[in-house]
Design a protein around this motif. Structure first.
Motif, PDB file in Angstrom:
ATOM      1  N   GLU A  89       0.820  -1.211   0.000  1.00 39.11           N
ATOM      2  CA  GLU A  89       0.000   0.000   0.000  1.00 39.11           C
ATOM      3  C   GLU A  89       0.856   1.264   0.000  1.00 39.11           C
ATOM      4  N   ASN A 152      -6.211  -7.226  -5.297  1.00 42.92           N
ATOM      5  CA  ASN A 152      -6.094  -6.710  -3.937  1.00 42.92           C
ATOM      6  C   ASN A 152      -4.647  -6.365  -3.624  1.00 42.92           C
ATOM      7  N   SER A 154      -1.192  -6.123  -1.456  1.00 43.03           N
ATOM      8  CA  SER A 154      -0.510  -7.112  -0.623  1.00 43.03           C
ATOM      9  C   SER A 154      -0.909  -6.931   0.830  1.00 43.03           C
ATOM     10  N   GLN A 155      -1.052  -8.056   1.519  1.00 37.62           N
ATOM     11  CA  GLN A 155      -1.443  -8.043   2.921  1.00 37.62           C
ATOM     12  C   GLN A 155      -0.496  -8.907   3.725  1.00 37.62           C
ATOM     13  N   ASN A 156      -0.612  -8.769   5.064  1.00 37.30           N
ATOM     14  CA  ASN A 156       0.134  -9.669   5.928  1.00 37.30           C
ATOM     15  C   ASN A 156      -0.443 -11.076   5.822  1.00 37.30           C
ATOM     16  N   GLN A 159      -3.589 -11.813   7.733  1.00 39.88           N
ATOM     17  CA  GLN A 159      -4.779 -11.226   7.135  1.00 39.88           C
ATOM     18  C   GLN A 159      -5.282 -12.099   5.994  1.00 39.88           C
ATOM     19  N   LEU A 160      -4.339 -12.596   5.180  1.00 38.20           N
ATOM     20  CA  LEU A 160      -4.722 -13.455   4.068  1.00 38.20           C
ATOM     21  C   LEU A 160      -5.388 -14.730   4.565  1.00 38.20           C
ATOM     22  N   SER A 163      -8.982 -13.975   5.972  1.00 38.16           N
ATOM     23  CA  SER A 163      -9.960 -13.625   4.943  1.00 38.16           C
ATOM     24  C   SER A 163     -10.283 -14.796   4.043  1.00 38.16           C
ATOM     25  N   HIS A 176      -8.413  -5.125   9.725  1.00 37.31           N
ATOM     26  CA  HIS A 176      -7.064  -5.065   9.159  1.00 37.31           C
ATOM     27  C   HIS A 176      -6.220  -4.071   9.931  1.00 37.31           C
ATOM     28  N   GLU A 182       1.187  -1.694  10.820  1.00 33.86           N
ATOM     29  CA  GLU A 182       1.816  -2.609   9.883  1.00 33.86           C
ATOM     30  C   GLU A 182       3.321  -2.423   9.825  1.00 33.86           C
ATOM     31  N   PHE A 219     -10.368  -3.750   2.417  1.00 31.88           N
ATOM     32  CA  PHE A 219      -9.825  -4.250   1.166  1.00 31.88           C
ATOM     33  C   PHE A 219      -9.562  -3.094   0.212  1.00 31.88           C
TER      34      PHE A 219
END
Length: 405
Positions: A89, A152, A154-156, A159-160, A163, A176, A182, A219
């Motif tokens: 992000e 989407n 990138s996430q930790n 989190q992935l 979800s 989130h 983060e 998201f």
């Protein structure tokens, strides 16, 4: 370090690491996952000649503003050709982010009988998914295609997992991390549980998660653009590529045959019309100790591009406005995109021959010109690029079995 430096060379290797070299002598490398970088600064004239240049290593998403523009360009190049993009992000401009209400990456393409491909610029063919989240554009030459799809950020990993394992839970149940939270590292050795304090800080007393959170806060997505070769497409694009092939003027000829072959691979059933779009890589890498940096010898003194090309397996190289794509196999093939919509391809085992596929915007036909390394056309004043230099550089990729440029 200067920010507005000219890029002289960009390389994506087979492991999807990236190597960028600049006209001032600097060099930037991204790890295969995109999460870490190594920057070799240009040599300082005030330093001793035998003293190596300064190196900076860091996490991509936390780079300082001095290097942000360089990393944005390198990351964009990586994501254009990588199997999975890296989309932190912090490095996706706000104007390129939009809210997304689901983590589902499935898209559905039109049926063959009802598909109406749209005409694009200069004879391109456009096929869109039914919900509009993905678009495939077949180039006029028929040798390459580009895709645009919603992905989407990138996430930790936690989190992935949450979800993906609970797709039906309420939107408010998926809290989130904030951008400030983060940036903190997870301390697994101490057994810290970050979700609980984060959840408590995110909600004021007496409120529930459902009341406070919104899907667009959880998201965030962006549009990813990728370029592929029709000779080596990813299976996810088999079906829409076959639809585009069948919509070309040469439906009864070679293009139509290739489209039918792709349909056989993807199966035109309703189930196979649905495909999973590429998903962004996690924010952090699970194996950073495996990252290796391909830093050139600072004392080699090889500044000329032709003398300082890599020896590792190359996937894509950009040099002086021309893109070289290496298709690995029993016999390596190189496809060259000089930027005018045409494509030059080496002829497999006959590596001394190159075929230039040049689309004619007036007739819609593709003209094919064959070159031999010993009889390349001379340069002409005012031409956009030198066929002689482009083919000569590309030929080096098929003279060895490694497929390196």
């Amino acid at each position: 370090m200067e920010i507005n430096v000219n890029v002289s060379l960009m390389i994506t290797y087979e492991d999807e690491s990236v190597d960028v070299r600049y006209s001032n002598g600097a060099q930037l490398q991204l790890s295969p996952c995109g999460s870490e970088f190594m920057l070799v600064k240009p040599r300082d004239p005030s330093r001793h000649p035998l003293q190596p240049p300064e190196r900076v290593r860091g996490r991509t998403r936390f780079t300082i503003s001095d290097y942000k523009e360089l990393l944005l360009a390198a990351l964009t190049f990586r994501n254009t050709y990588a199997s999975r993009p890296y989309l932190p992000e912090e490095l996706v401009p706000p104007e390129h982010r939009q809210p997304f209400f689901s983590v589902d990456s499935a898209v559905r393409w039109p049926e063959r009988s009802s598909c109406v491909a749209e005409p694009g610029a200069r004879g391109a063919i456009i096929v869109k998914s039914e919900e509009g989240r993905a678009v495939l554009i077949l180039s006029p030459s028929g040798k390459e295609f580009s895709v645009q799809f919603t992905c989407n950020l990138s996430q930790n990993k936690n989190q992935l997992c949450s979800s993906e394992s609970s797709p039906g839970r309420e939107a408010g149940d998926l809290i989130h991390l904030s951008s400030n939270d983060e940036t903190k590292d997870v301390d697994h050795s101490r057994g810290s549980r970050r979700d609980e304090p984060i959840r408590s800080r995110s909600l004021s007393p007496g409120t529930t998660s459902t009341a406070q959170s919104k899907p667009e806060e959880m998201f965030q997505s962006t549009t990813v653009i990728q370029h592929h070769s029709t000779s080596e497409p990813d299976p996810v694009w088999f079906y829409p590529l076959s639809l585009a092939r069948l919509s070309t003027p040469g439906e009864d000829g070679a293009d139509g045959e290739r489209g039918s072959n792709l349909l056989q691979k993807s199966d035109a059933s309703n189930i196979q019309r649905s495909s999973q779009l590429p998903q962004a890589l996690p924010l952090t890498c699970s194996a950073p100790h495996w990252h290796r940096w391909k830093i050139k010898d600072p004392l080699a003194g090889k500044d000329h591009l032709d003398q300082d090309l890599p020896t590792e397996l190359v996937k894509v190289m950009w040099c002086q406005g021309v893109t070289y794509r290496i298709l690995s196999g029993a016999v390596s093939v190189v496809e060259v995109s000089p930027g005018d919509g045409s494509v030059m391809c080496s002829n497999g085992v006959l590596s001394s021959y190159f075929t230039h596929h040049k689309p004619d915007p007036q007739s819609g036909q593709v003209k094919e010109i064959t070159y031999h390394l010993d009889n390349l056309p001379p340069d002409a004043p005012g031409q956009l690029y030198s066929v002689r230099s482009v083919v000569s550089r590309a030929s080096r990729s098929v003279t060895t079995s490694s497929g390196s440029i």
